[in-house]
Design an enzyme around this catalytic site. Structure first.
Site, PDB file in Angstrom:
ATOM      1  CB  SER A 331      55.378 107.818 -47.665  1.00 66.13           C
ATOM      2  OG  SER A 331      54.977 109.153 -47.620  1.00 66.13           O
ATOM      3  CE  LYS A 356      58.495 110.881 -45.424  1.00 69.09           C
ATOM      4  NZ  LYS A 356      57.555 111.796 -46.105  1.00 69.09           N
ATOM      5  CD  GLN A 360      59.047 115.114 -45.507  1.00 71.11           C
ATOM      6  OE1 GLN A 360      58.497 114.304 -46.236  1.00 71.11           O
ATOM      7  NE2 GLN A 360      59.219 114.894 -44.213  1.00 71.11           N
TER       8      GLN A 360
END
Length: 501
Positions: A331, A356, A360
């Site tokens: 991430s 990733k 979100q």
């Protein structure tokens, strides 16, 4: 690799972390950068609509649904709801039907990062956050319907016990987690400091499940650590980032200023095992190094429209920089690595990252429940999407083979002429400790027996030539010592080596 006490962000710090590659609860968000207003409005409106819906009358709710859908799709849902409620053979819980419908909609997305937390789950989750900072210290995600370790936090009970990226959790204290959602599994793994939990995990490349006992402990809050090295008489700074939390960028800026004022001539940024975190903090850190020629990162919405985020810096740092990463870098860590390479031209040293590439947002539903929904893709400065692919290092370096060995589980002693993955694991350990087992293919040969005897003699154990529970435990202990010895860190060694080439 010197394992110091390491810490992680407040909302992540309480056991199993539901984090960047898993599920941060409402802490992945965007800074108020130019061109981002429409995205912020989307988030605000989604939460507002959800909160307001519950206060409407039944007639107003019906009209709201009609206005939102316009095509009668939800009438079918309402019809199914009524058919089940009025006709099912047993009395049904109306609330349970609604919760199931919401969960079912999210399941159809086949996105492990979009999840629903009902009122009870959110209540338990918030209580655990508010009540303590204790647990095992690991980042988890749902991958192919399996609760999967993204990365153990460095220095945490999870790391010390031997959990590794991509371990899939099968059972918690003997109870299967199959069928549980991510948060239900997380709540089973959490617990008070000093208590023990046993995780049964399926590890890639290992034939039998492993049982890993972990004693829960405090998971403190620091995220940035500094060190200095010397390479050919030149002073090199090392900044390790263990996660990206609300204070990480401030901690990083202070650490960097201190190293620069002390005459640093080169820098290594270490994000190995860093599961990610706040989008805003990684941006602020990258602004220290990346010029305004390329975007720091791009964000793409469902319509394919892209927002680009830029630094205002006009000149690069005068000193060379390398970035360390591995399979536990996910991430926000991947944003840092990709940007430092594509926009900064800096080398990435280590192994391929987790992969990733989505963002979100947690959207409260107004009744205490929450939907965490994937709203955007993030793209590298050159427009690449690394989701489920990861980032390849420019300089690939694996650690010594014994870094990747597993805990030794002994039921019956391992002995001459046996053949198994457990023996292969032991052979790699022996080899890493300087005892030649003759082979590392899992066959317990005469040479392996001799290596075991030598190890047992040197360790004050009875030299039987067989690997029993005591011998296995001593092997693990010695391997941990070797892994923690920073002189054995090949990745760091290479990152330092190439700085001044």
């Amino acid at each position: 690799m010197n394992i110091k006490p390491r810490f992680i962000a407040l909302l992540m710090a309480l056991a199993v972390l539901v984090g960047a590659a898993g599920s941060y609860i409402g802490i992945e968000y965007f800074a108020n950068n130019e061109g981002e207003q429409s995205q912020s409005e989307q988030l605000a409106n989604a939460g507002k609509n959800a909160e307001n819906f519950g206060s409407l009358t039944e007639e107003e709710q019906k009209k709201f649904i009609e206005d939102m859908t316009g095509n009668g799709d939800l009438e079918k849902v309402a019809q199914a709801y009524n058919v089940i409620k009025e006709n099912y053979v047993e009395e049904v819980d109306k609330k349970q039907l609604v919760e199931g419908a919401i969960q079912g909609m999210l399941d159809t997305l086949e996105d492990p990062y979009s999840v629903y937390m009902d009122q009870e789950t959110m209540k338990q989750f918030n209580q655990s956050i508010e009540s303590s900072f204790e647990g095992i210290g690991a980042e988890v995600s749902m991958v192919n319907d399996k609760v999967t370790i993204v990365a153990p936090i460095k220095g945490s009970p999870a790391e010390k016990a031997g959990l590794k990226p991509n371990d899939q959790i099968l059972k918690v204290d003997g109870e299967s987690v199959e069928g549980l959602d991510l948060y239900e599994a997380v709540l089973k793994i959490r617990g008070e400091k000093g208590t023990e939990v046993t995780l049964q995990v399926d590890r890639p490349g290992v034939s039998d499940p492993l049982n890993i006992e972990i004693v829960r402990d405090d998971i403190p809050l620091e995220t940035v650590y500094t060190d200095t090295k010397e390479v050919d008489g030149k002073k090199v700074g090392v900044i390790e980032i263990t996660s990206f939390s609300e204070k990480t960028s401030d901690e990083f800026h202070k650490a960097l200023q201190k190293l620069e004022s002390d005459g640093m001539e080169g820098l290594v940024i270490d994000v190995r095992g860093n599961p990610g975190g706040l989008f805003t903090d990684v941006q602020e850190i990258l602004k220290e190094f990346i010029t305004d020629e390329k975007p720091i990162v791009q964000v793409e919405d469902r319509k394919g429209e892209k927002s680009k985020y830029f630094s205002e810096r006009t000149e690069k740092k005068e000193y060379p920089i390398t970035v360390l990463m591995d399979e536990g870098s996910a991430s926000a860590s991947e944003i840092l690595a990709a940007t430092m390479n594509e926009a900064g031209g800096y080398d990435l040293v280590g192994t391929k990252s987790f992969g990733k590439g989505t963002v979100q947002q947690a959207i409260p539903m107004g009744d205490g429940s929450t939907i965490k929904l994937t709203l955007f893709k993030w793209l590298t400065p050159d427009g690449n999407w690394i989701h489920e692919k990861g980032i390849e290092p420019t300089v690939k370096v694996k650690q010594p083979a014994y870094f990747y060995t597993n805990p030794v589980e002994i039921e019956d002693s391992l002995k001459r002429n046996d053949n198994s993955d457990k023996i292969k694991n032991v052979q790699e350990m022996l080899k890493g400790l300087g005892y030649d087992p003759g082979r590392t293919d899992g066959y317990y040969s005469k040479e392996t027996e001799a290596a075991v005897e030598a190890f047992q003699s040197d360790s004050g154990l009875e030299a039987t030539g067989q690997v029993d529970e005591k011998t296995g435990g001593k092997l693990e202990e010695k391997i941990v010592e070797e892994v923690r010895d920073e002189e054995n860190d090949r990745q760091m060694e290479k990152a330092l080596e190439i700085l001044f080439e």
